[in-house]
Design an enzyme around this catalytic site. Structure first.
Site, PDB file in Angstrom:
ATOM      1  N   LYS A 142      28.755   7.386  32.517  1.00 43.14           N
ATOM      2  CA  LYS A 142      28.990   6.189  31.709  1.00 43.14           C
ATOM      3  C   LYS A 142      28.912   4.931  32.553  1.00 43.14           C
ATOM      4  CE  LYS A 142      31.354   8.709  28.278  1.00 43.14           C
ATOM      5  NZ  LYS A 142      32.182   8.676  27.121  1.00 43.14           N
ATOM      6  N   TYR A 177      17.462  15.285  21.349  1.00 38.17           N
ATOM      7  CA  TYR A 177      17.730  15.459  22.775  1.00 38.17           C
ATOM      8  C   TYR A 177      17.738  16.926  23.206  1.00 38.17           C
ATOM      9  CZ  TYR A 177      22.559  15.698  21.014  1.00 38.17           C
ATOM     10  OH  TYR A 177      23.694  15.997  20.317  1.00 38.17           O
ATOM     11  N   LYS A 194      20.098  15.786  33.216  1.00 34.30           N
ATOM     12  CA  LYS A 194      19.972  17.224  32.973  1.00 34.30           C
ATOM     13  C   LYS A 194      19.051  17.826  34.025  1.00 34.30           C
ATOM     14  CE  LYS A 194      20.500  16.490  28.028  1.00 34.30           C
ATOM     15  NZ  LYS A 194      19.871  16.395  26.718  1.00 34.30           N
ATOM     16  N   GLU A 218      18.190  10.619  30.631  1.00 33.48           N
ATOM     17  CA  GLU A 218      17.965   9.989  29.331  1.00 33.48           C
ATOM     18  C   GLU A 218      19.188   9.196  28.902  1.00 33.48           C
ATOM     19  OE1 GLU A 218      16.919  13.824  27.904  1.00 33.48           O
ATOM     20  OE2 GLU A 218      18.725  14.046  26.717  1.00 33.48           O
ATOM     21  N   CYS A 278      65.795   8.975  16.138  1.00 32.29           N
ATOM     22  CA  CYS A 278      66.909   9.765  15.601  1.00 32.29           C
ATOM     23  C   CYS A 278      68.194   9.598  16.412  1.00 32.29           C
ATOM     24  CB  CYS A 278      66.535  11.247  15.537  1.00 32.29           C
ATOM     25  SG  CYS A 278      66.453  12.024  17.148  1.00 32.29           S
ATOM     26  N   LYS A 324      22.539   8.238  26.612  1.00 30.93           N
ATOM     27  CA  LYS A 324      23.564   8.909  25.817  1.00 30.93           C
ATOM     28  C   LYS A 324      23.743   8.069  24.558  1.00 30.93           C
ATOM     29  CE  LYS A 324      27.746  11.561  26.078  1.00 30.93           C
ATOM     30  NZ  LYS A 324      28.594  11.133  24.964  1.00 30.93           N
ATOM     31  N   GLU A 372      20.884  13.048  17.862  1.00 30.54           N
ATOM     32  CA  GLU A 372      21.944  12.128  17.464  1.00 30.54           C
ATOM     33  C   GLU A 372      21.470  11.221  16.332  1.00 30.54           C
ATOM     34  OE1 GLU A 372      24.628  12.542  19.472  1.00 30.54           O
ATOM     35  OE2 GLU A 372      25.873  10.734  19.285  1.00 30.54           O
ATOM     36  N   CYS A 403      62.656  13.422  23.485  1.00 26.54           N
ATOM     37  CA  CYS A 403      63.791  13.492  22.580  1.00 26.54           C
ATOM     38  C   CYS A 403      64.215  14.959  22.514  1.00 26.54           C
ATOM     39  CB  CYS A 403      63.352  12.995  21.200  1.00 26.54           C
ATOM     40  SG  CYS A 403      64.449  13.513  19.866  1.00 26.54           S
ATOM     41  N   CYS A 431      64.449  15.774  14.571  1.00 28.97           N
ATOM     42  CA  CYS A 431      64.068  14.361  14.716  1.00 28.97           C
ATOM     43  C   CYS A 431      62.953  14.071  13.717  1.00 28.97           C
ATOM     44  CB  CYS A 431      63.586  14.109  16.140  1.00 28.97           C
ATOM     45  SG  CYS A 431      62.774  12.521  16.354  1.00 28.97           S
ATOM     46  N   SER A 490      29.205  20.471  24.371  1.00 31.40           N
ATOM     47  CA  SER A 490      29.426  19.083  24.754  1.00 31.40           C
ATOM     48  C   SER A 490      29.065  18.954  26.235  1.00 31.40           C
ATOM     49  CB  SER A 490      30.869  18.680  24.484  1.00 31.40           C
ATOM     50  OG  SER A 490      31.738  19.564  25.126  1.00 31.40           O
ATOM     51  N   GLU A 498       0.841  -1.191   0.000  1.00 31.97           N
ATOM     52  CA  GLU A 498       0.000   0.000   0.000  1.00 31.97           C
ATOM     53  C   GLU A 498       0.884   1.252   0.000  1.00 31.97           C
ATOM     54  OE1 GLU A 498      -2.961   0.576  -0.473  1.00 31.97           O
ATOM     55  OE2 GLU A 498      -3.473   2.489   0.453  1.00 31.97           O
ATOM     56  N   TYR A 499       1.944   1.190   0.824  1.00 34.82           N
ATOM     57  CA  TYR A 499       2.887   2.306   0.889  1.00 34.82           C
ATOM     58  C   TYR A 499       3.480   2.554  -0.496  1.00 34.82           C
ATOM     59  CZ  TYR A 499       6.982   5.043   2.340  1.00 34.82           C
ATOM     60  OH  TYR A 499       7.926   6.027   2.483  1.00 34.82           O
ATOM     61  N   CYS A 528      66.743   8.596  21.614  1.00 33.14           N
ATOM     62  CA  CYS A 528      65.511   8.558  20.827  1.00 33.14           C
ATOM     63  C   CYS A 528      65.538   7.396  19.833  1.00 33.14           C
ATOM     64  CB  CYS A 528      65.348   9.874  20.075  1.00 33.14           C
ATOM     65  SG  CYS A 528      63.947   9.879  18.952  1.00 33.14           S
ATOM     66  N   ASP A 544      24.966   6.765  20.967  1.00 33.17           N
ATOM     67  CA  ASP A 544      26.331   6.650  20.482  1.00 33.17           C
ATOM     68  C   ASP A 544      26.348   6.782  18.970  1.00 33.17           C
ATOM     69  OD1 ASP A 544      28.993   6.383  20.746  1.00 33.17           O
ATOM     70  OD2 ASP A 544      28.987   4.213  21.039  1.00 33.17           O
TER      71      ASP A 544
HETATM   72  S1  IVH Z   1      22.894  17.003  25.359  1.00 36.87           S
HETATM   73  C1  IVH Z   1      23.943  20.754  26.411  1.00 36.87           C
HETATM   74  N1  IVH Z   1      21.873  14.587  25.389  1.00 36.87           N
HETATM   75  O1  IVH Z   1      26.986  13.572  23.524  1.00 36.87           O
HETATM   76  C2  IVH Z   1      24.526  19.477  26.053  1.00 36.87           C
HETATM   77  N2  IVH Z   1      23.916  14.906  24.222  1.00 36.87           N
HETATM   78  O2  IVH Z   1      29.178  15.697  24.750  1.00 36.87           O
HETATM   79  C3  IVH Z   1      24.290  19.106  24.653  1.00 36.87           C
HETATM   80  N3  IVH Z   1      24.776  12.891  23.133  1.00 36.87           N
HETATM   81  O3  IVH Z   1      28.147  14.993  20.881  1.00 36.87           O
HETATM   82  C4  IVH Z   1      24.210  17.678  24.425  1.00 36.87           C
HETATM   83  N4  IVH Z   1      23.143  11.556  23.746  1.00 36.87           N
HETATM   84  O4  IVH Z   1      25.768  14.317  20.416  1.00 36.87           O
HETATM   85  C5  IVH Z   1      22.888  15.351  24.968  1.00 36.87           C
HETATM   86  N5  IVH Z   1      20.823  12.524  25.481  1.00 36.87           N
HETATM   87  C6  IVH Z   1      21.833  13.293  25.053  1.00 36.87           C
HETATM   88  C7  IVH Z   1      22.880  12.777  24.264  1.00 36.87           C
HETATM   89  C8  IVH Z   1      23.922  13.622  23.878  1.00 36.87           C
HETATM   90  C9  IVH Z   1      24.282  11.659  23.073  1.00 36.87           C
HETATM   91  C10 IVH Z   1      26.059  13.324  22.524  1.00 36.87           C
HETATM   92  C11 IVH Z   1      25.979  14.600  21.756  1.00 36.87           C
HETATM   93  C12 IVH Z   1      27.315  15.248  21.951  1.00 36.87           C
HETATM   94  C13 IVH Z   1      27.848  14.583  23.147  1.00 36.87           C
HETATM   95  C14 IVH Z   1      27.929  15.600  24.260  1.00 36.87           C
END
Ligand code: IVH
Length: 677
Positions: free
Chosen positions: A320, A231, A296, A119, A423, A121, A179, A438, A444, A82, A35-36, A420, A123
């Site tokens: 982590k 996010y 957060k 939440e 060198c 993280k 992400e 060195c 070098c 970050s 259908e799609y 070294c 990857d």
């Molecule tokens: S918040 C204000 N939430 O982790 C902070 N980042 O060092 C902005 N990442 O490269 C990021 N899951 O792409 C946030 N639930 C999540 C995340 C997330 C993965 C990544 C993000 C960034 C790195 C942050």
């Protein structure tokens, strides 16, 4: 007639995007594939009969266009930040974050718990999606946080990302941050298909996601099964931003954007610990890889009060899980020479599969580390790989050390070479330094190679194609300085191994394209010790041109935000070196960089030095410092005759006494705030 066709086209787009949303976002398909396909073909036919109906947000336009020559830079209107990583991987890490937040907010035990959003993280690769009037107009990678790359064509191929927001009243601008990732089953299926066709496979889901987005040919990206989770948000105009992070994600979900359901909002550290543990138990059963969890502060108002340190918000942290570890044996210990001459012992390992990749060597950091861990050739060791970091040897499994090594060691303990390995120059280790170095500087070859590689690297001069293998060969054939890169000829290049004529031309093209780089990149590319990317930017901004930077004395350098005595000393030492000056003249002749305008931060407090001591009633020390610096003032660590003001809070100690002795003006917080105004 177009009227009816237009209406039908709109209807078909809505049906198709709704089906995409159910299939890719909420994982609950409602219409059968046939259908799609029928709807899709009907829309395609309609659009080819009525080309005037074709719109950028049509699902038929997800894959279109030809391969690109390169990605255009995109300046983020709000930087992509970050997050700080909590070092403690046990649940106590969550407590540490909560304690910091409470302290910064000035909360006591009597106050209520802070509300948090927790939440996953993800990857993959960070992405910023820009919707204008509801239509996806641009997708950009994070890049260095300030400038990313325009990957819109590739992102349009991701079915989970709506080309149009699901709302009747779209905001003027809404930037969605999230992400790009690849599900494990999609990754397996893709690789399976590739294998049966004898085509290359992807290394792991993360590389799969990142690599696909960086494909110049959107048709290739379209074949990669990518997914997306939001996010957060960036710029928004005409959108009623909710008051909490949790509600913001809910609102994004309501607009048809994919938001992960694996998240909670809860009160205080206990909620964070619980979330960390719940996910720990389930992480391998999630359909995708994660890199930990993220906490957060939920209320945006509190986020604003907490602010940032450097590029990291104080209101968020990544937590982590203990890294993945495996056992293997050490086949050799070799020593590598880095850009600054530092000698790094590296363990050559029997190949072992850890955390998704095959590891064949691991850094041992420095001589002290090797002796602390007592790593010897033949030992069985635990290797760890956490996220993106270089694999490392955690410890030796002594029980497995060969018996004869215990009695009469066949493999004695590791000793740092006195000369070294590259060198032959003498190696020295300065007091207080972990690294032996060195002493041969750029004479070098190893240091030369690394310096040239750094010069050409992406964040520096960005000379595409000038990688390790080439630089090795060039240096072996006498390439001595980065300046000589600009004099390379086609014949010289064509004589190198694995260098077809076409690639020689491409490289020459890339070298020539790297000329006239902005000053900040050039300063970073020089590889001055202690001058990273951010400092290079600050220096370029402050001085505007290279000559001004080269002739700056300590006092002038210390005027630059965040430049302290150590960095200033490194800069002076670098430019004092005649060899460096010669290379710079060569680079000037080649037109390697372009100078800009000096934009030193001048404000009402320019030229004034402050010293902070004791605890202020409302401002934290970082806040006070940030506000002083924002107005052009400087904050020093100790009181001297050059100090203009000492700002004293409660429990101010010797600095206050010294200020009184020297007759320096003393301010309390109210006095400081009055000065700001
Ligand atoms: S918040 C204000 N939430 O982790 C902070 N980042 O060092 C902005 N990442 O490269 C990021 N899951 O792409 C946030 N639930 C999540 C995340 C997330 C993965 C990544 C993000 C960034 C790195 C942050």
């Amino acid at each position: 007639m177009t009227g009816g066709a237009e209406q039908r086209a709109r209807e078909l787009r809505r049906l198709i995007e709704a089906a995409n949303h159910r299939y890719y976002v909420i994982d609950a398909p409602t219409i059968p594939d046939v259908e799609y396909d029928r709807l899709f073909h009907e829309l395609q036919a309609l659009e080819s009969d009525h080309p005037e109906l074709l719109a950028a947000d049509s699902p038929t336009q997800r894959v279109g266009g030809k391969p690109l020559a390169g990605f255009a830079p995109v300046r983020h209107r709000l930087p992509m930040l970050s997050i700080r990583t909590e070092t403690d991987t046990t649940p106590a890490g969550a407590l540490a974050f909560d304690a910091r937040v409470r302290k910064e907010l000035g909360l006591t035990e009597a106050d209520a718990p802070v509300e948090y959003a927790a939440e996953l993280k993800f990857d993959g690769l960070a992405m910023s999606l820009r919707y204008e009037n509801g239509v996806l107009v641009q997708a950009a990678t994070r890049g260095d946080g300030e400038t990313g790359e325009d990957v819109t064509l590739n992102i349009r191929t991701v079915r989970a990302i709506p080309l149009r927001l699901n709302t009747e009243m779209p905001p003027e601008v809404l930037e969605v941050r999230g992400e790009i990732y690849m599900r494990r089953d999609d990754f397996e299926r893709y690789n399976e298909k590739q294998r049966t066709q004898d085509k290359p496979t992807l290394v792991n889901p993360r590389n799969g996601a990142a690599g696909s987005i960086r494909q110049l040919d959107p048709r290739i990206a379209a074949q990669r099964p990518l997914s997306f989770f939001c996010y957060g948000i960036g710029e928004s105009i005409g959108w009623p931003v909710p008051v909490t992070h949790g509600a913001t994600l809910d609102a994004l979900g309501a607009l048809g954007l994919p938001v992960c359901t694996e998240r909670v909002v809860g009160q205080g550290a206990a909620a964070l610990v619980a979330f960390h543990q719940t996910i720990a138990a389930r992480r391998y059963r999630l359909p995708f890889d994660i890199d930990g969890v993220v906490y957060k502060v939920n209320r945006l108002e509190l986020q604003r009060r907490l602010g940032f340190v450097a590029r990291e918000p104080r209101w968020a942290v990544a937590h982590k899980y203990p890294a993945q570890e495996e056992l293997t044996t050490v086949e050799a210990i070799e020593v590598q020479v880095g850009r600054t001459g530092a000698l790094t012992p590296v363990a050559r390992l029997k190949p072992v599969f850890v955390g998704g990749v095959t590891v064949t060597n691991a850094t041992l950091h420095n001589a002290d580390e090797v002796s602390r861990k007592d790593v010897r050739v033949g030992d069985t060791v635990i290797v760890r790989r956490a996220g993106d970091v270089i694999p490392e040897v955690v410890s030796v499994v002594l029980e497995r050390r060969p018996m004869r090594d215990l009695i009469a060691p066949l493999h004695p303990t590791f000793e740092m070479p006195t000369h070294c390995p590259e060198c032959g120059a003498p190696v020295i280790r300065l007091e207080g330094e972990a690294a032996a170095r060195c002493t041969n500087g750029l004479s070098c070859p190893a240091q030369r190679k690394q310096a040239i590689l750094h010069f050409a690297s992406r964040r520096a001069m960005d000379i595409e194609g000038l990688g390790e293998k080439l630089v090795d060969q060039l240096v072996e054939r006498g390439l001595a300085t980065p300046a000589e890169i600009y004099a390379l000829t086609r014949d010289e290049l064509a004589g190198l191994e694995r260098m077809a004529e076409k690639s020689a031309d491409n490289l020459l093209q890339a070298i020539s394209a790297s000329k006239h780089r902005e000053l900040a990149r050039f300063v970073f590319a020089l590889g001055i010790r202690n001058v990273g990317e951010q400092t290079a930017k600050d220096l370029a901004r402050h001085f505007g041109n290279l000559d001004a930077l080269m002739s700056a004395d300590v006092a002038a350098l210390l005027q630059v935000p965040d430049v302290g005595p150590v960095v200033a000393e490194s800069i002076l030492a670098f430019f004092a070196e005649p060899h460096n000056r010669t290379v710079i003249e060569g680079l000037r002749a080649a037109g390697a960089w372009r100078d800009g305008e000096a934009q030193p931060l001048v404000g009402p407090l320019t030229g004034m030095t402050f010293v902070l001591t004791g605890t202020l009633p409302t401002l934290t020390r970082d806040e006070a410092k940030a506000r002083i610096e924002a107005l052009g003032g400087k904050v020093a660590g100790s009181v001297s005759k050059k100090t203009n003001y000492v700002v004293a809070g409660t429990e101010a100690g010797s600095k206050l006494i010294k200020a009184r002795e020297l007759g320096i003006a003393i301010l309390d917080e109210d006095g400081l705030l009055a000065l700001f105004n």
